[in-house]
Scaffold this active site. Structure first.
Site, PDB file in Angstrom:
ATOM      1  N   HIS A  38       0.630  -1.429  -0.171  1.00 33.33           N
ATOM      2  CA  HIS A  38       0.229  -0.109   0.387  1.00 33.33           C
ATOM      3  C   HIS A  38       0.464   0.601   0.386  1.00 33.33           C
ATOM      4  O   HIS A  38       0.495   1.955   0.520  1.00 33.33           O
ATOM      5  CB  HIS A  38      -0.944  -0.420   1.358  1.00 33.33           C
ATOM      6  CG  HIS A  38      -1.989  -1.019   1.074  1.00 33.33           C
ATOM      7  ND1 HIS A  38      -3.044  -0.706   0.500  1.00 33.33           N
ATOM      8  CD2 HIS A  38      -2.052  -2.058   1.178  1.00 33.33           C
ATOM      9  CE1 HIS A  38      -3.718  -1.536   0.523  1.00 33.33           C
ATOM     10  NE2 HIS A  38      -3.304  -2.644   1.271  1.00 33.33           N
ATOM     11  N   ASP A  56      -0.813  -5.257   5.991  1.00 33.12           N
ATOM     12  CA  ASP A  56      -1.729  -5.565   5.330  1.00 33.12           C
ATOM     13  C   ASP A  56      -1.601  -5.681   3.663  1.00 33.12           C
ATOM     14  O   ASP A  56      -1.264  -4.844   3.324  1.00 33.12           O
ATOM     15  CB  ASP A  56      -2.933  -5.540   5.668  1.00 33.12           C
ATOM     16  CG  ASP A  56      -3.072  -3.775   4.942  1.00 33.12           C
ATOM     17  OD1 ASP A  56      -1.993  -2.625   4.946  1.00 33.12           O
ATOM     18  OD2 ASP A  56      -4.334  -3.973   4.212  1.00 33.12           O
ATOM     19  N   GLU A  57      -2.403  -7.061   3.197  1.00 33.45           N
ATOM     20  CA  GLU A  57      -1.932  -7.248   2.055  1.00 33.45           C
ATOM     21  C   GLU A  57      -1.057  -7.218   0.776  1.00 33.45           C
ATOM     22  O   GLU A  57      -1.046  -6.484   0.054  1.00 33.45           O
ATOM     23  CB  GLU A  57      -3.241  -6.421   1.771  1.00 33.45           C
ATOM     24  CG  GLU A  57      -4.926  -6.381   1.969  1.00 33.45           C
ATOM     25  CD  GLU A  57      -6.014  -6.281   1.154  1.00 33.45           C
ATOM     26  OE1 GLU A  57      -6.824  -6.403   0.750  1.00 33.45           O
ATOM     27  OE2 GLU A  57      -5.408  -4.716   1.563  1.00 33.45           O
ATOM     28  N   VAL A  58      -0.036  -8.115   1.405  1.00 34.62           N
ATOM     29  CA  VAL A  58       1.200  -7.301   0.821  1.00 34.62           C
ATOM     30  C   VAL A  58       1.122  -9.109  -0.811  1.00 34.62           C
ATOM     31  O   VAL A  58       0.346  -9.724  -0.094  1.00 34.62           O
ATOM     32  CB  VAL A  58       2.873  -7.752   1.265  1.00 34.62           C
ATOM     33  CG1 VAL A  58       3.885  -8.173   0.988  1.00 34.62           C
ATOM     34  CG2 VAL A  58       2.692  -6.334   2.684  1.00 34.62           C
ATOM     35  N   TYR A  95      -8.389  -5.930  -3.814  1.00 40.14           N
ATOM     36  CA  TYR A  95      -7.906  -5.630  -2.661  1.00 40.14           C
ATOM     37  C   TYR A  95      -8.101  -6.882  -1.825  1.00 40.14           C
ATOM     38  O   TYR A  95      -7.750  -7.016  -0.710  1.00 40.14           O
ATOM     39  CB  TYR A  95      -8.538  -4.139  -1.203  1.00 40.14           C
ATOM     40  CG  TYR A  95      -8.129  -2.993  -2.519  1.00 40.14           C
ATOM     41  CD1 TYR A  95      -6.905  -2.667  -2.272  1.00 40.14           C
ATOM     42  CD2 TYR A  95      -8.409  -2.482  -3.489  1.00 40.14           C
ATOM     43  CE1 TYR A  95      -5.569  -1.261  -2.271  1.00 40.14           C
ATOM     44  CE2 TYR A  95      -8.029  -1.239  -3.987  1.00 40.14           C
ATOM     45  CZ  TYR A  95      -7.120  -1.115  -3.873  1.00 40.14           C
ATOM     46  OH  TYR A  95      -6.548   0.082  -4.575  1.00 40.14           O
TER      47      TYR A  95
END
Ligand code: ACM
Length: 713
Positions: free
Chosen positions: A245, A308-310, A437
């Site tokens: 992000h 988060d969310e790598v 996402y």
């Protein structure tokens, strides 16, 4: 005459005795006492014991707000024990870091007594007193009560994503007013993301110069927000999301990236995949200086690093990162991220802060003084607690799912089975891309037993409002009044679960929120008028029957050609939960259950159905002029058809007739079209995989009309 007068007095007494108690969150303990406290211009407050300027400001603020609510001119703080004092406040001592928010409040006809250990308790008690006051044509009064109150959880948060859409300072301050009213105490600001970096850094000025559209908070802005929040008993927790992000950082500082630059602002593949390079020392030097600067700017003891969310795509594609992983013996991207998290942990600790991160940072060996914010499933919350971490539960409280307040209200922060992706959904979702996402990890829901000590690590909950589809104008409407119901879940005893009572009080709090200046209704109306372009009345009638489609249904349609920009769609003007529909549903249940009455309820249901039926032609005329309305023509026709069916059902019922099977089949096919999207029963993955409805709206009133139809089966 005499008897009638006595009767009138008796009735008045009974009515007074039944004055509603509209406090939200519900207090831990409350007892009704006889009588009421009348609010009039004799109001004075006094503070004895400990006092400071912040406390005096709070009392003055309370007096001003109560004046605005009641119309009585109130004079605020008087000398201690002044003769006309009606609200006596006693505060034992100054606040400490581990804040005590408890208070006792006794309201009698003679006056009010509020006692607290610390100023924070006074703030919480004043919020209760404000809500207790009912304004009727007979005047303003609070029912007499005795309250002993304290929060169930120490962390009662709200996260606002100010990165995807910038939220100007005044808009944030207004939300803090709302937070104070419902006793929330943590404002978590998601300050950076792929789309923008939102805080002025004097150390790394290109973060905002190149990584924002010129919309960011200056350091003075931040100090103003923090001070305003502190006065209202709200902590401000900053989040700088790393290592994923981070595209906006890399526009100005491409040397930090895992993939060679250049990077550009705007929507492209880098939004999902741009990542810092964990193998570069330069990255940690950069973060050290940035986090040092930000740790000084934000006084709170906690500091959120995201995590988060790598996606790992750029790490996998980089030969130097792959060589680094080999050298360190890292088997996969998760081990690489764990290394990165460990390095960032040292930096955050060096600057005197407790680190928080989203649940992806949870790996074996993560120091136990790191706080984990669970979002993917309640299973992650349980796992974090089992590993010895303090946990904040967020998954069940995503406000951007645009679900009804009741959905969130039913989720308890310590329930390890409350939220997640079911095994069946996982199976369905296998191999299905569900948007940039959404990472469907192997997280499934299901109960996980926790010991009392592990349960004690669950510090509370935090609602989250991601702003991909939320402009500043929409902010209040996406938060309120639903946030008040979640605030109750975080504050009130676990046993407070009566949803009907919650909704009854929510309607009152909704009005209070507007009175203190929140703009959820006002802005919704303004946006609707703008959208309707002269057809506000007609579009308004239609809008009262619809809601935006749920979960991330709208997100997955973002790139659709011809879609209006955020804030310009009818679904943006429409509240996530239409409280008028809920009220209609209550009336319908009453009408469906009782053929002979109550007559005024039946009349009202008929009147509503008639208005909806008769709106069809006017809506068609408006759509002939206003192209933006055309996609909703089929839904407007369905509304009219269902309204007609509802009226017919009521007639069948009154004639004591059963509906013909064919008629029933036709009507239920119509309601069936809208039932799934209108209910919150569907899961996240399910809602994304399912064929989406033709527009961004669902006819949310359809299930209520179906009740009438089924009653004549
Ligand atoms: C998150 O929703 N990506 C924390």
């Amino acid at each position: 005459m005499k008897n009638a007068a006595v009767l009138a007095v008796l009735i008045a007494a009974v009515v007074r005795g039944q004055a509603p108690v509209n406090v939200m969150p519900a207090p831990a303990r409350m007892m009704r006492l006889p009588g009421e406290w009348t609010v009039d211009a004799t109001f004075r407050a006094s503070i004895t014991g400990y006092r400071d300027e912040s406390l005096e400001r709070a009392v003055q603020r309370f007096a001003t707000a109560l004046s605005a609510k009641t119309g009585a001119r109130l004079d605020g703080v008087a000398a201690p024990d002044g003769k006309s004092t009606t609200v006596r406040i006693r505060c034992a001592g100054p606040g400490r870091d581990a804040a005590n928010e408890s208070y006792t409040l006794v309201v009698r006809s003679a006056g009010v007594e509020l006692k607290a250990q610390e100023p924070l308790g006074v703030l919480r008690g004043l919020a209760t007193l404000y809500e207790l006051v009912n304004v009727t044509t007979a005047g303003a009064a609070a029912p007499a009560v005795s309250i002993e109150d304290r929060p169930r959880f120490e962390w009662r948060g709200l996260m606002i994503d100010v990165a995807r859409h910038f939220m100007p300072v005044d808009d944030l301050l207004r939300q803090i007013d709302g937070m104070e009213m419902v006793k929330l105490n943590v404002l978590h600001l998601h300050l950076s993301d792929a789309q923008a970096f939102r805080v002025e850094s004097k150390v790394w000025p290109k973060l905002t110069a190149d990584g924002s559209e010129g919309l960011f908070y200056t350091q003075d802005d931040i100090r103003r927000i923090v001070a305003y929040a502190q006065d209202r008993g709200v902590r401000v927790v900053p989040e700088f999301d790393v290592p994923g992000h981070t595209k906006a950082w890399l526009v100005g500082y491409p040397e930090l990236a895992a993939k060679p630059g250049p990077y550009h602002m705007g929507a492209d593949a880098d939004v999902a995949h741009a990542t810092l390079d964990p193998s570069k020392e330069q990255v940690y030097e950069f973060l050290d200086r940035l986090f040092g600067e930000m740790a000084a700017l934000f006084p709170d003891r906690t500091f959120h690093i995201g995590g988060d969310e790598v996606t790992g795509r750029h790490w996998a594609a980089s030969p130097s990162i792959q060589a680094f992983m080999k050298e360190k013996g890292f088997a996969d991207q998760h081990q690489l991220q764990a290394y990165f998290t460990g390095r960032v942990y040292e930096i955050v600790r060096k600057h005197g802060k407790t680190m928080i991160g989203w649940d992806e940072i949870l790996r074996p060996g993560l120091p136990t003084d790191v706080v984990v914010q669970a979002w993917r499933s309640s299973k992650m919350m349980a796992r974090a607690a089992i590993d010895g971490h303090a946990v904040i539960e967020s998954g069940p409280y995503y406000l951007d799912f645009v679900l009804p307040a009741g959905y969130h209200y039913r989720m308890d922060p310590v329930d390890t089975a409350s939220f997640g992706i079911s095994a069946a959904e996982m199976e369905m979702a296998k191999g299905t891309p569900i948007g940039p996402y959404m990472t469907v990890d192997k997280v499934v829901s299901g109960p996980t037993p926790l010991t009392p000590a592990q349960q004690g690590l669950i510090k509370g909950g935090e609602a989250a409002l991601w702003s991909e589809l939320v402009t500043a104008e929409m902010l209040d409407g996406r938060l309120w009044p639903r946030m008040a119901a979640i605030a109750e879940r975080f504050w009130s005893p676990k046993t407070v679960v009566d949803e009907d009572d919650m909704y009854r009080r929510l309607a009152a709090i909704d009005r209070d929120l507007e009175t203190i200046g929140l703009r959820h209704r006002t802005n919704s109306r303004l946006m609707l008028e703008r959208f309707a372009a002269g057809y506000g009345a007609t579009v308004g009638i239609f809008a009262e029957t619809v809601e935006p489609i749920k979960f991330y249904g709208r997100h997955s349609r973002r790139s659709q050609p011809g879609r209006p920009p955020e804030g310009r769609a009818l679904a943006d003007a429409t509240p996530p939960e239409n409280l008028a529909i809920r009220q209609f549903e209550r009336e319908v249940r009453s009408a469906a259950a009782n053929r002979y009455g109550p007559q005024e309820v039946r009349d009202h249901v008929r009147a509503m159905l008639t208005v909806w039926r008769d709106n069809e032609d006017r809506f068609a005329e408006a759509a002939a002029e206003n192209a933006a309305l055309r996609p909703f023509l089929p839904m407007s026709r369905d509304l009219a058809a269902l309204a007609r069916a509802g009226l017919e059902a009521m007639t069948f019922q009154e004639q004591r007739k059963r509906a013909p099977a064919r008629w029933l089949e036709t009507q239920l096919a119509l309601t069936g079209k809208y039932k799934d999207q209108a209910s919150a029963a569907a899961g996240v993955v399910y809602s994304i995989l399912r064929p989406q409805p033709a527009t961004e709206l669902t006819l949310a009133v359809a299930p209520s009309i179906e009740i009438l139809i089924k009653a004549v089966k």
